[in-house]
Design a protein around this motif. Structure first.
Motif, PDB file in Angstrom:
ATOM      1  N   UNK A   6       0.854  -1.288  -0.019  1.00  0.00           N
ATOM      2  CA  UNK A   6      -0.029  -0.023   0.054  1.00  0.00           C
ATOM      3  C   UNK A   6       0.974   1.154  -0.001  1.00  0.00           C
ATOM      4  N   UNK A   7       0.742   2.091  -0.826  1.00  0.00           N
ATOM      5  CA  UNK A   7       1.674   2.971  -1.273  1.00  0.00           C
ATOM      6  C   UNK A   7       1.030   4.396  -0.751  1.00  0.00           C
ATOM      7  N   UNK A   8       1.552   5.513  -0.351  1.00  0.00           N
ATOM      8  CA  UNK A   8       1.253   6.812   0.286  1.00  0.00           C
ATOM      9  C   UNK A   8       1.624   7.950  -0.654  1.00  0.00           C
ATOM     10  N   UNK A   9       0.651   8.662  -0.958  1.00  0.00           N
ATOM     11  CA  UNK A   9       0.984   9.882  -1.935  1.00  0.00           C
ATOM     12  C   UNK A   9       0.542  10.985  -1.083  1.00  0.00           C
ATOM     13  N   UNK A 186       0.983   6.296 -12.914  1.00  0.00           N
ATOM     14  CA  UNK A 186       0.699   7.348 -13.936  1.00  0.00           C
ATOM     15  C   UNK A 186      -0.530   7.737 -14.073  1.00  0.00           C
ATOM     16  N   UNK A 187      -1.682   6.985 -13.842  1.00  0.00           N
ATOM     17  CA  UNK A 187      -2.968   7.310 -13.952  1.00  0.00           C
ATOM     18  C   UNK A 187      -3.297   8.352 -12.943  1.00  0.00           C
ATOM     19  N   UNK A 188      -2.998   8.005 -11.868  1.00  0.00           N
ATOM     20  CA  UNK A 188      -3.256   8.886 -10.694  1.00  0.00           C
ATOM     21  C   UNK A 188      -2.521  10.195 -10.995  1.00  0.00           C
ATOM     22  N   UNK A 189      -1.311  10.075 -11.131  1.00  0.00           N
ATOM     23  CA  UNK A 189      -0.699  11.555 -11.281  1.00  0.00           C
ATOM     24  C   UNK A 189      -1.133  12.121 -12.495  1.00  0.00           C
ATOM     25  N   UNK A 215       5.420  19.775  -3.156  1.00  0.00           N
ATOM     26  CA  UNK A 215       6.130  18.873  -2.199  1.00  0.00           C
ATOM     27  C   UNK A 215       5.557  17.632  -2.311  1.00  0.00           C
ATOM     28  N   UNK A 216       5.290  16.923  -3.494  1.00  0.00           N
ATOM     29  CA  UNK A 216       4.691  15.877  -3.756  1.00  0.00           C
ATOM     30  C   UNK A 216       5.559  14.452  -3.487  1.00  0.00           C
ATOM     31  N   UNK A 225       9.274  16.895  -9.224  1.00  0.00           N
ATOM     32  CA  UNK A 225      10.022  17.246 -10.711  1.00  0.00           C
ATOM     33  C   UNK A 225       9.379  16.226 -11.808  1.00  0.00           C
ATOM     34  N   UNK A 226       8.952  15.033 -11.403  1.00  0.00           N
ATOM     35  CA  UNK A 226       8.313  13.945 -12.262  1.00  0.00           C
ATOM     36  C   UNK A 226       7.073  14.492 -12.531  1.00  0.00           C
ATOM     37  N   UNK A 227       6.290  14.820 -11.337  1.00  0.00           N
ATOM     38  CA  UNK A 227       4.818  15.394 -11.586  1.00  0.00           C
ATOM     39  C   UNK A 227       4.706  16.745 -12.282  1.00  0.00           C
ATOM     40  N   UNK A 228       5.465  17.737 -12.066  1.00  0.00           N
ATOM     41  CA  UNK A 228       5.416  18.931 -12.863  1.00  0.00           C
ATOM     42  C   UNK A 228       5.777  18.614 -14.202  1.00  0.00           C
ATOM     43  N   UNK A 229       6.696  17.780 -14.751  1.00  0.00           N
ATOM     44  CA  UNK A 229       6.954  17.585 -16.066  1.00  0.00           C
ATOM     45  C   UNK A 229       5.948  16.462 -16.930  1.00  0.00           C
ATOM     46  N   UNK A 230       5.031  16.104 -16.295  1.00  0.00           N
ATOM     47  CA  UNK A 230       4.094  15.098 -16.545  1.00  0.00           C
ATOM     48  C   UNK A 230       3.062  15.893 -17.778  1.00  0.00           C
TER      49      UNK A 230
END
Length: 238
Positions: A6-9, A186-189, A215-216, A225-230
Motif C-alpha cells: 500500500x503506497x502513500x501519496x 501514472x494514471x493517478x498523477x 512537495x509531492x 519534478x516528475x509530476x511537474x513534467x508530466x
C-alpha cells in the motif's frame, strides 16, 4: 490475487484562488452568508472532503479517456479504442449498478485508491491565529442587467481564500496482478495534473478553485519534478 503493498501519496495542496465546497445549511439566518463552505464540526475549520477530490479526479480522467457518459464508466466500457478505461476502474472501482461476474471481478480486482479528507496544514492554522486572520472570506457577486447595465440581486458566497494550505493524502493498493504499478501510478498523477489544469469545487468557470500540488511525495520519496513534467494528454488516443 494478493495485496503486496500500500503506497502513500502526500503533498501540500495550495489554493491559487478562492475555493468553495458547499455545506448543507442547517438554518437560514437573516443577513447571513448565502453559500457557506463545509467545515469540520469539531474545530470549525474548512477542509476538502476526500469525496470531492475523488469525484473530480475521476470525472476528469473519464473525460480524458474519450468514453465519458452521464453515469460513471463500467466494465462494459473497456475496449481497445479506450485503453485508459481499465486503469480508471481498477483505481476508482465500478458503480453500484455495475454487477460483475467472478471473471470480471478477478480481472479488475478491488478498488485501489483511497482518498483522505484534506485538513488545513497546521502551519497555516498557526499563521492564521498569529496574524489574527480568518479562515474564510466572503465574496459578493451580482447579476448584471444586460439592458440597463446595472448590477442587481447581490448574493454573498463564502470561500476559502487563495494561499490556504491543506494536507493532501491518498493511498494506492498494489496487487500481484498490477506489475510494477507504474500504469496505475501514472494514471493517478495524470488525474492530479488535470485537476491543477481545471478546478475544484463550485464556480470553476468564474475563477474559483484553482490549485497547485507542492512537495509531492510517494512513500516519502520526492516526485515533484516528475509530476511537474508530466503531460496528462501524452499518449492518449483520440
Amino acid at each position: 490475487m494478493q495485496l503486496i503493498k500500500i503506497q502513500t501519496l502526500e503533498a501540500t495542496l495550495e489554493l491559487l484562488s478562492g475555493m468553495r465546497i458547499g455545506a448543507s445549511e442547517g438554518e437560514i439566518r437573516i443577513g447571513g452568508v448565502d453559500n457557506q463552505v463545509i467545515r469540520n464540526p469539531i474545530d470549525n475549520q474548512p477542509y476538502i472532503p476526500g469525496s470531492s477530490l475523488k469525484g473530480k479526479v475521476r470525472s476528469l480522467l473519464e473525460w480524458r479517456s474519450g468514453a465519458v457518459k452521464p453515469e460513471p464508466l463500467g466494465y462494459r466500457d473497456i475496449s481497445a479504442h479506450h485503453p485508459t478505461v481499465k486503469p480508471i476502474l481498477q483505481l476508482f472501482g465500478v458503480g453500484g449498478g455495475d454487477q460483475l461476474d467472478d471473471d470480471q471481478a478477478r480481472d479488475l480486482g478491488p478498488t485501489r485508491l483511497a482518498f483522505w479528507d484534506a485538513p488545513l496544514c497546521s502551519e497555516w492554522v498557526e499563521r492564521i491565529g498569529r496574524d489574527n486572520l480568518l479562515f474564510t472570506e466572503v465574496k459578493t457577486e451580482n447579476q448584471i442587467d444586460r439592458i440597463a447595465g446595472v448590477a442587481k440581486n447581490p448574493r454573498q458566497t463564502e470561500r476559502v481564500p487563495a494561499g490556504s494550505l491543506f494536507d493532501f493524502r491518498l493511498s494506492i493498493k498494489l496487487l500481484d496482478i498490477d506489475g510494477d504499478g507504474s500504469t496505475l501510478q501514472n494514471t493517478v498523477l495524470a488525474g492530479l495534473r488535470l485537476l491543477e489544469l481545471d478546478s475544484l469545487g463550485g464556480s470553476g468557470s468564474r475563477g474559483y478553485g484553482k490549485l497547485k500540488f507542492r512537495n509531492l511525495r510517494l512513500d516519502g520519496a520526492d516526485i515533484q519534478a516528475r509530476f511537474d513534467a508530466l503531460d496528462p494528454f501524452a499518449g492518449v488516443t483520440a
